[in-house]
Design an enzyme around this catalytic site. Structure first.
Site, PDB file in Angstrom:
ATOM      1  N   TYR A  55       0.830  -1.199   0.000  1.00  0.00           N
ATOM      2  CA  TYR A  55       0.000   0.000   0.000  1.00  0.00           C
ATOM      3  C   TYR A  55       0.870   1.256   0.000  1.00  0.00           C
ATOM      4  O   TYR A  55       0.629   2.198  -0.760  1.00  0.00           O
ATOM      5  CB  TYR A  55      -0.928  -0.028   1.222  1.00  0.00           C
ATOM      6  CG  TYR A  55      -1.798   1.191   1.368  1.00  0.00           C
ATOM      7  CD1 TYR A  55      -2.940   1.355   0.593  1.00  0.00           C
ATOM      8  CD2 TYR A  55      -1.491   2.183   2.302  1.00  0.00           C
ATOM      9  CE1 TYR A  55      -3.750   2.468   0.740  1.00  0.00           C
ATOM     10  CE2 TYR A  55      -2.300   3.300   2.454  1.00  0.00           C
ATOM     11  CZ  TYR A  55      -3.418   3.434   1.671  1.00  0.00           C
ATOM     12  OH  TYR A  55      -4.216   4.538   1.804  1.00  0.00           O
ATOM     13  N   LYS A  59       1.058   4.219  -2.808  1.00  0.00           N
ATOM     14  CA  LYS A  59       0.815   5.626  -2.493  1.00  0.00           C
ATOM     15  C   LYS A  59       2.042   6.486  -2.783  1.00  0.00           C
ATOM     16  O   LYS A  59       1.914   7.647  -3.184  1.00  0.00           O
ATOM     17  CB  LYS A  59       0.352   5.787  -1.046  1.00  0.00           C
ATOM     18  CG  LYS A  59      -1.045   5.220  -0.803  1.00  0.00           C
ATOM     19  CD  LYS A  59      -2.082   5.880  -1.709  1.00  0.00           C
ATOM     20  CE  LYS A  59      -3.487   5.433  -1.392  1.00  0.00           C
ATOM     21  NZ  LYS A  59      -4.489   6.146  -2.192  1.00  0.00           N
TER      22      LYS A  59
END
Length: 147
Positions: A55, A59
């Site tokens: 994740y 990002k």
């Protein structure tokens, strides 16, 4: 963060799809000569943790894409607001204990609206998260918990 939790689904959901959407939206807004694009990044982009590494990587990619294209987009009449929230209490995070400095969807939306009005390019949610991440970036990983 992707179901099932595999690097492929997490990266596709949080990097590949959004990156293609951002690039397409930027082209569309540039072709009309104006517009504002709001992009949700994460505090995890600037201080990744092993527990959410895929994740965080996704990002970081989105954050880098937006920061890199902002100048050329501005010259084409396109404004970009990069939103860097910390933990937001939503249905997706309902099974997790909210950490300090967590936010709610309504508080996040309110801060995004304020950032739009003030013509900011980046907004941290909550505002204090910016300073927390700055400090965490300089602390050795060995002194931080792994989660």
């Amino acid at each position: 963060m992707g179901e099932p939790h595999t690097p492929e689904t997490t990266l596709t959901t949080n990097l590949v799809g959004p990156a293609l959407l951002i690039l397409s939206s930027q082209r569309m807004l540039a072709s009309q000569g104006s517009g504002t694009l709001i992009v949700l990044s994460s505090a995890a982009a600037l201080r990744p943790r092993e527990a959410i590494l895929d994740y965080s990587i996704a990002k970081q990619g989105i954050d880098t894409l937006v920061r890199t294209t902002t100048a050329s987009m501005t010259s084409q009449g396109v404004r970009t607001l990069l939103v860097r929230p910390g933990f937001v209490s939503t249905a997706m995070t309902a099974h997790l204990k909210p950490p300090p400095l967590s936010s709610t969807p309504s508080a996040t939306g309110h801060q995004v609206a304020q950032a739009l009005q003030s013509r900011k390019n980046v907004v941290w949610i909550p505002t204090k998260m910016r300073w927390v991440i700055l400090v965490l970036k300089f602390l050795p990983r060995a002194v931080l918990p792994p989660h």
